[in-house]
Write an enzyme that holds these catalytic residues in place. Structure first.
Site, PDB file in Angstrom:
ATOM      1  N   GLU A   1     -46.251 -42.478  17.601  1.00 36.05           N
ATOM      2  CA  GLU A   1     -46.442 -41.034  17.562  1.00 36.05           C
ATOM      3  C   GLU A   1     -46.217 -40.576  16.121  1.00 36.05           C
ATOM      4  O   GLU A   1     -47.160 -40.444  15.377  1.00 36.05           O
ATOM      5  CB  GLU A   1     -45.478 -40.343  18.540  1.00 36.05           C
ATOM      6  CG  GLU A   1     -45.737 -38.869  18.617  1.00 36.05           C
ATOM      7  CD  GLU A   1     -45.742 -38.319  20.028  1.00 36.05           C
ATOM      8  OE1 GLU A   1     -45.478 -39.055  20.969  1.00 36.05           O
ATOM      9  OE2 GLU A   1     -46.029 -37.117  20.185  1.00 36.05           O
TER      10      GLU A   1
ATOM     11  N   GLU B   1     -34.362 -37.039  22.022  1.00 35.51           N
ATOM     12  CA  GLU B   1     -35.499 -36.167  22.331  1.00 35.51           C
ATOM     13  C   GLU B   1     -35.218 -35.319  23.568  1.00 35.51           C
ATOM     14  O   GLU B   1     -35.594 -34.154  23.631  1.00 35.51           O
ATOM     15  CB  GLU B   1     -36.741 -37.034  22.583  1.00 35.51           C
ATOM     16  CG  GLU B   1     -37.979 -36.265  22.993  1.00 35.51           C
ATOM     17  CD  GLU B   1     -39.197 -37.171  23.115  1.00 35.51           C
ATOM     18  OE1 GLU B   1     -39.016 -38.389  23.339  1.00 35.51           O
ATOM     19  OE2 GLU B   1     -40.329 -36.668  22.972  1.00 35.51           O
TER      20      GLU B   1
HETATM   21  C1  BGC Z   1     -43.665 -34.971  20.705  1.00 38.39           C
HETATM   22  C2  BGC Z   1     -42.934 -33.689  20.508  1.00 38.39           C
HETATM   23  C3  BGC Z   1     -43.916 -32.587  20.539  1.00 38.39           C
HETATM   24  C4  BGC Z   1     -44.485 -32.591  21.920  1.00 38.39           C
HETATM   25  C5  BGC Z   1     -45.406 -31.484  22.246  1.00 38.39           C
HETATM   26  C6  BGC Z   1     -44.279 -34.944  22.057  1.00 38.39           C
HETATM   27  O1  BGC Z   1     -44.954 -36.067  22.382  1.00 38.39           O
HETATM   28  O2  BGC Z   1     -42.846 -36.069  20.517  1.00 38.39           O
HETATM   29  O3  BGC Z   1     -41.862 -33.676  19.764  1.00 38.39           O
HETATM   30  O4  BGC Z   1     -43.484 -31.383  20.078  1.00 38.39           O
HETATM   31  O5  BGC Z   1     -45.078 -33.812  22.232  1.00 38.39           O
HETATM   32  O6  BGC Z   1     -45.065 -31.069  23.459  1.00 38.39           O
END
Ligand code: BGC
Length: 924
Positions: free
Chosen positions: A507, A768
Site C-alpha cells: 500500500e 492502524e
Molecule cells: C489505508 C488508509 C486509508 C484508507 C482509506 C486504507 O487502506 O491504509 O490509511 O486512509 O484505506 O479508507
C-alpha cells in the site's frame, strides 16, 4: 474550570536569574526552511534565523541581512547581492530576498545581525549559504539514460512466483578527464526511478552517503526533481575520473500501491547526471549523461520497494565506479533526449538514515531459521555481517508481529514480498544492507545464515525524510511516554518522501485523509515545513479537473476524489502548515486548490448537504457516523478555511463569499442534522466532536453537544469509539469544552479500545486499528491490519497543546499561548482510576522562533510551572488558578514582576502576558 489545588490560589513566581549581559545572536540561519540548501530554484527565497538571547524580554528591534557573491566579500561586510540595510522590524522569518536577480548556479553567502530590545546591534551571525539550481531550459544539458530493453536482470535465477518480475538495478559509468584546474564541481542528478551516484568510487547520493531514494516520489508524468551536490573534493585534478551510478525502478516503474502494479508512471527508468566543473577562469566543463555512457548488470538482481532487494555479491565488479576499469564488455545505453514533465529543484529534505537499532533478542525458531527482534517497529532495513563460502544464500524476511508459535506474522503484508536475499561473495566479513528498498518491521527472519548470528552481526537502519525532530514530551505516566515514543516512531516510519499510510504492506501510498488528520500533530514532532511544502505540490498535482482532491497523492491509481475528510487535506493541510510556519506564500500558492475543492463540494451537494459517500469515520469502533454528516461538516470546514485564507491573502470578495457560504452550510447542517436537544444525527462521539471542533453549532447547543459526547463516553465505560476522523479532534474538543478530566481518562485507559490497550500488549508503534490485536480475538482481518499507521497518533497535538500547554496564539509562534491543563474538569465524574491525571509533564518544542519549554508538576496541593519563552516572542500564560488578587512574586504583586503583566481572569484561570525568558510560577 475549577482549581483542584486549594480553595484559594496564590500565585508566586520566582525569577530564574539569567545572565543579564547575554549578547543577542542570530543562529540557525535557513533559506526556504533548510540549512545551506544547494541548487534551489526559488528566485526570491525566504530567509529565517532564530534570535538567541537569554535575557528577559529579549526582542529584536531591527535586522540587517547581507548577501554576497563570495565568502571574501561577505567577510568584508559587502553585501554585493543584497544589503537590506537596517530594517526596523521584529521579523526573523519569511524575510524575502530582495537583492539582485538570482541566476542559475549563483552562490549566495549570507549573514545577519540584529538589534536587541535596547537598540544594541549584535555581532554578525556565522555565514550561511544557498546556491541556485538550473533556472533556464538551456541550462539542462544531460540526457536521460537507461538500459536497452527490460529492467529484468538477465542472470536472474529461478525464483518463486511472486517475485518473478521483480526489476533489477543496472549500473552506469562514464570516465572523464579534467581540462583545467577547477575551483568548484557541482553535480545535478535525477532519475525516473531512484538513483545512487558516486564519483571516483565515493558515494555522492545513496548508500554510504546516507541518502536514499532520490529524487523522491512525485507524479513523474508531471514533475521530476533534481538534486544538487557540491562534489569539488571528489574530483581529481590530474588524471582520469569516473562517475558511477545505479538506477532502480523505484516508485516510477516498480510495483507500488495495493494492487502492486508496475509501470504506473512509465516503463523505462532513466538516469540524469550533469556534472559541471567550474575552472578558475570561470569557464565550465560539463560532463552530461549521453550516448557515450555505458551500462552493465551488476550485483543488484532485484531492487523494488514491495518485493525487496536481491544482491549477489559474486557479481560485483571491483573498481567499476573508478577510472581505469575495463568496461569493454559493457553495453551502450538507451537515450531519451528530454522528458515532458517539469524538471525542478528538489525542495525538501532527502530520505536519510536517521538511526540504528541493536537487536534485543535472537531466537532459533527452527533449524537454520533465526528470528531477530529489533525491539521496535520502524521503517528501513538491516545491515547484516556475514562470512561464508561464495554463493551462500541468506534470506531475510520482515514482519511487524509474531505468530503464537514464534514465527513471523506476514499475512498482513498482503502482496508485499518484503524479502531481501543476499548471496555471499566469499570475502571476509561482508556487510550487506539494501539500497533500493525498505520494510516496515520489528522482526527479521534470517534463513541460511552461515553459522549463528549474534547481536553484533545485525543492526537495524531506520530511514525517513530528514525532517529535524523538534518536540519532546515526558510525563509521570510510563505508558503515555511510550505512547509518545510510538507516535514519533510511526511518523518517522511513514514520512518517507511523502506522508504515507503505512510502510509495510502493499500500500504505502500518500493517503490524504491520514495526512489531514495527523498533520498538526506532526508539526510538534518534527519540522515538516519543507516536507509538506513538497507534498502539497504533489497534492495539487493530483487534484482532478473538476476540483476534487484525490484520496491519494501523488496519483497512483484512480481510487477516488472529492472524498469527505480525505479531499479536505486540500484545505486543512495548507491552512495548517501556513499557520504553524507563518507561510503566506504557501497559502497563496495553494489557494486555487482550496477554492476548487470548495466549488467541487458545492457542485456535489444538494441544498448544501453532501451525499452519504466516502470512507466515513474510518475504523471507528461500533459507532457509524453517517457519511452525509461527515461530508457536510467537512464541506463547512473547508469553506471556512478558504474564507480565512482569502482574508489573510487580501482577497476580500472571496472572503465575503466563502464566509457567507460557510454560514449557509452551517444553517443547512443544523436544520438537517441537529435536534432541539442538541442531538446530532448518528449520535456518535464523532458527530459531536466534528460539530464542536468545526464550530457548526449555535452557542446554546454547544454545551448540549458536549454533554452528549461525554455521556456517550461514559456509556461505553469511559471509552472512545472514534475512527480516523473523530480521534484527531476528540481530545481538543474535550479540553475546550471543560472536560479535560474525560480526556485524561481516555489517555490513561488501558482497557479496549484505547491507546493504552495496544501499549499494554507490547505496541512500539501506533496501530492502524484499535482492535489490530485483541486478547480475545487475536489479529484483526489480515486484509487490512497494519501496526504502523499514524492516524490515531494525532493525539500528540493535544498532548502538546493542552497537557504541556504549548500552542501558538496567531501564525508562526510569534505570540504563544501557554495553557497547561492538569486533570481538573467539570461535569461527568469518571469512575475511580488509579490515576486521574498526570503528576508532572515536561515538554519542549522548537518553533519557528526557537525553543519553547514547559515543565509542570502537582505536589502537596501546589501546581508549579516552569516555562521558557524564546527571545523575540511573547506569551499569554494561562494558569489553573482563581483570581489574581492573591498573586505574588515573592512579596510583590505579580503584576509588577519583570517580564510579567497581569491580563485578566477567566473561570478558574488567571492569565498573564509574559515576555521572553525563563520563569517559574507557583499556584498554591
Ligand atoms: C489505508 C488508509 C486509508 C484508507 C482509506 C486504507 O487502506 O491504509 O490509511 O486512509 O484505506 O479508507
Amino acid at each position: 474550570m475549577r482549581c483542584s489545588f486549594s480553595i484559594f490560589c496564590v500565585l508566586g513566581m520566582i525569577a530564574t536569574a539569567r545572565a543579564a549581559e547575554n549578547p543577542a545572536t542570530a543562529e540557525y540561519l535557513r533559506c526556504e526552511y533548510r540549512v545551506n540548501p544547494l541548487g534551489i530554484d526559488v528566485t526570491q527565497p525566504r530567509l529565517s534565523w532564530e534570535m538567541h538571547d537569554g535575557r528577559r524580554g529579549a526582542a529584536q528591534t531591527a535586522y540587517q541581512v547581507l548577501v554576497a557573491s563570495s565568502p571574501e566579500k561577505l567577510a568584508a561586510d559587502q553585501g554585493d547581492l543584497w544589503d537590506s540595510g537596517k530594517v526596523a522590524s521584529d521579523q526573523t522569518s519569511q524575510i524575502v530576498y530582495a537583492g539582485k536577480p538570482l541566476q542559475s548556479r549563483m552562490r549566495c553567502h549570507w549573514k545577519v545581525r540584529l538589534w536587541d530590545a535596547g537598540g544594541k546591534p549584535s555581532p554578525y551571525s556565522e555565514a550561511a549559504l544557498w546556491s541556485m539550481g538550473l533556472l533556464k531550459t538551456e541550462d539542462v544539458k544531460a540526457k536521460w539514460i537507461g538500459v536497452q530493453g527490460s529492467m529484468i536482470h538477465p542472470d536472474k535465477g529461478p525464483t518463486d512466483a511472486k517475485s518473478k518480475d521483480v526489476l533489477g538495478c543496472p549500473l552506469f559509468r562514464k570516465e572523464f578527464s579534467v581540462q583545467k584546474p577547477i575551483r568548484r564541481a557541482t553535480v545535478y542528478a535525477s532519475a525516473l526511478g531512484n538513483y545512487e551516484l558516486s564519483i571516483n568510487g565515493v558515494r555522492v547520493a545513496g548508500g554510504a552517503s546516507n541518502e536514499y531514494f532520490n529524487p523522491g516520489w512525485t507524479d513523474y508524468r508531471k514533475r521530476v526533481y533534481y538534486n544538487t551536490y557540491d562534489v569539488t573534493r571528489l574530483i581529481l585534478d590530474g588524471g582520469p575520473n569516473a562517475i558511477g551510478a545505479v538506477l532502480a525502478a523505484g516508485w516510477y516503474a516498480g510495483a507500488i500501491g495495493f494492487k502492486a502494479d508496475r509501470f504506473i508512471y512509465g516503463r523505462d527508468p532513466r538516469l540524469f547526471v550533469q556534472l559541471e566543473l567550474e575552472a578558475e577562469d570561470g569557464s565550465i566543463q560539463t560532463i552530461a549523461a549521453d550516448e557515450s555512457w555505458k551500462t552493465a548488470w551488476g550485483p543488484y538482481i532485484e531492487g523494488e520497494f514491495l518485493a525487496g532487494e536481491t544482491c549477489d555479491r559474486r557479481k560485483e565488479m571491483p573498481g567499476w565506479d573508478k577510472a581505469g576499469f575495463d568496461d569493454s564488455t559493457w553495453s551502450p545505453v538507451a537515450v531519451t533526449d528530454r522528458i515532458q514533465a517539469q524538471f525542478q529543484a528538489f525542495p525538501a529534505d532527502p530520505v536519510v538514515i536517521t538511526g540504528s537499532l541493536h537487536p534485543i533478542k535472537i531466537t532459533e525458531q527452527r533449524p537454520d531459521v533465526f528470528i531477530i527482534d529489533m525491539g521496535q517497529n520502524f521503517a528501513g532495513s538491516v545491515c547484516l555481517r556475514a562470512k561464508g563460502p561464495a554463493g551462500t544464500k541468506i534470506v531475510l524476511r520482515f514482519a511487524e508481529m509474531l505468530n503464537p508459535d514464534g514465527s513471523i506474522y506476514t499475512t498482513n503484508l498482503r502482496g508485499a514480498r518484503a524479502t531481501d536475499t543476499y548471496i555471499v561473495g566469499g570475502k571476509d566479513n561482508e556487510f550487506y544492507w539494501p539500497q533500493f528498498t525498505f520494510h516496515g518491521f520489528r522482526y527479521v527472519e534470517v534463513t541460511g545464515y552461515p553459522g549463528t548470528p549474534t547481536k553484533d552481526d545485525i543492526a537495524g537502519i531506520a530511514i525517513n525524510s530528514d525532517t529535524p525532530m523538534v518536540g519532546s514530551f515526558e510525563c509521570s505516566s510510563p505508558m503515555v511516554n511510550k505512547l509518545y515514543s510510538n507516535i514519533c516512531w510511526t511518523q518517522r516510519a511513514n514520512f518517507i518522501s511523502i506522508p504515507t499510510d503505512c510502510p509495510q504492506r502493499d500500500e504505502r501510498m500518500g493517503w490524504t485523509g491520514d495526512a489531514e488528520v495527523f498533520c498538526r500533530a506532526a508539526t510538534y514532532n518534527a519540522d515538516v515545513a519543507s516536507f509538506f511544502t513538497k507534498w502539497l505540490v504533489d497534492l495539487e498535482d493530483a487534484q482532478q479537473p473538476d476540483g476534487g482532491v484525490t484520496d491519494v497523492a501523488p496519483f497512483v491509481l484512480n481510487l477516488g476524489h472529492g472524498t469527505a475528510a480525505w479531499a479536505d487535506a486540500g484545505t486543512i493541510c495548507p491552512a495548517t502548515i501556513s499557520w504553524v510556519y507563518n507561510d503566506k506564500r504557501l497559502l497563496e500558492k495553494h489557494y486555487g486548490m482550496m477554492v476548487r475543492l470548495v466549488e467541487y463540494d458545492r457542485q456535489h451537494s444538494k441544498n448544501l448537504l453532501r451525499p452519504a459517500e466516502g470512507y466515513g469515520d474510518w475504523l471507528s469502533i461500533k459507532a457509524d457516523t453517517p457519511k452525509d454528516v461527515i461530508g457536510t461538516a467537512f464541506f463547512a470546514e473547508s469553506t471556512h478555511l478558504t474564507a480565512q485564507a482569502a482574508r489573510i491573502l487580501g482577497h476580500q470578495e472571496d472572503a465575503r463569499k466563502y464566509q457567507a457560504l460557510w454560514e449557509e452550510i452551517k444553517a443547512a447542517f443544523n436544520k438537517a442534522y441537529v435536534a432541539p436537544d442538541g442531538r446530532i444525527k448518528g449520535n456518535t462521539q464523532t458527530c459531536y466532536v466534528m460539530a464542536l471542533y468545526f464550530n457548526l453549532l449555535p452557542e446554546d447547543k454547544r454545551p448540549l453537544a458536549a454533554k452528549h459526547l461525554v455521556e456517550d463516553i461514559a456509556a461505553r465505560g469511559g471509552h472512545l469509539s472514534t475512527g480516523f476522523v473523530g480521534t484527531s479532534m476528540l481530545m481538543p474538543v474535550l479540553a475546550q469544552s471543560g472536560h479535560q478530566d474525560v480526556a485524561y481518562r481516555l489517555l490513561l485507559n488501558e482497557t479496549f479500545p484505547s491507546w493504552g490497550y495496544s501499549i499494554k500488549h507490547g505496541a512500539t508503534s501506533i496501530w492502524e486499528r484499535w482492535d489490530g490485536w485483541t486478547a480475545d480475538k487475536g489479529f484483526q482481518d489480515p486484509g487490512m491490519n497494519s501496526f504502523a499507521h499514524y492516524s490515531f497518533g494525532a493525539v500528540a497535538r493535544w498532548m502538546f497543546q493542552s497537557v504541556a500547554g504549548i500552542d501558538t496564539d496567531g501564525p508562526g509562534y510569534k505570540r504563544l499561548l501557554i495553557r497547561p491543563q492538569p486533570a481538573v474538569g467539570a461535569g461527568w465524574q469518571p469512575a475511580p482510576l488509579p490515576q486521574r491525571g498526570l503528576s508532572w509533564v515536561k515538554a519542549s518544542y522548537r518553533s519557528l522562533h526557537g525553543r519553547i519549554a514547559t515543565e509542570w508538576k502537582t505536589e502537596g496541593g501546589r501546581f508549579m510551572l516552569g516555562v521558557t519563552i524564546p527571545a523575540n516572542t511573547i506569551a499569554t500564560v494561562s494558569l489553573p488558578a482563581a483570581g489574581p488578587e492573591r498573586v505574588r512574586e515573592g512579596e510583590r504583586p505579580a503584576r509588577e514582576a519583570e517580564g510579567v503583566k497581569f491580563l485578566r481572569t477567566e473561570p478558574g484561570r488567571v492569565l498573564y502576558a509574559v515576555r521572553a525568558g525563563t520563569y517559574r510560577f507557583v499556584v498554591q
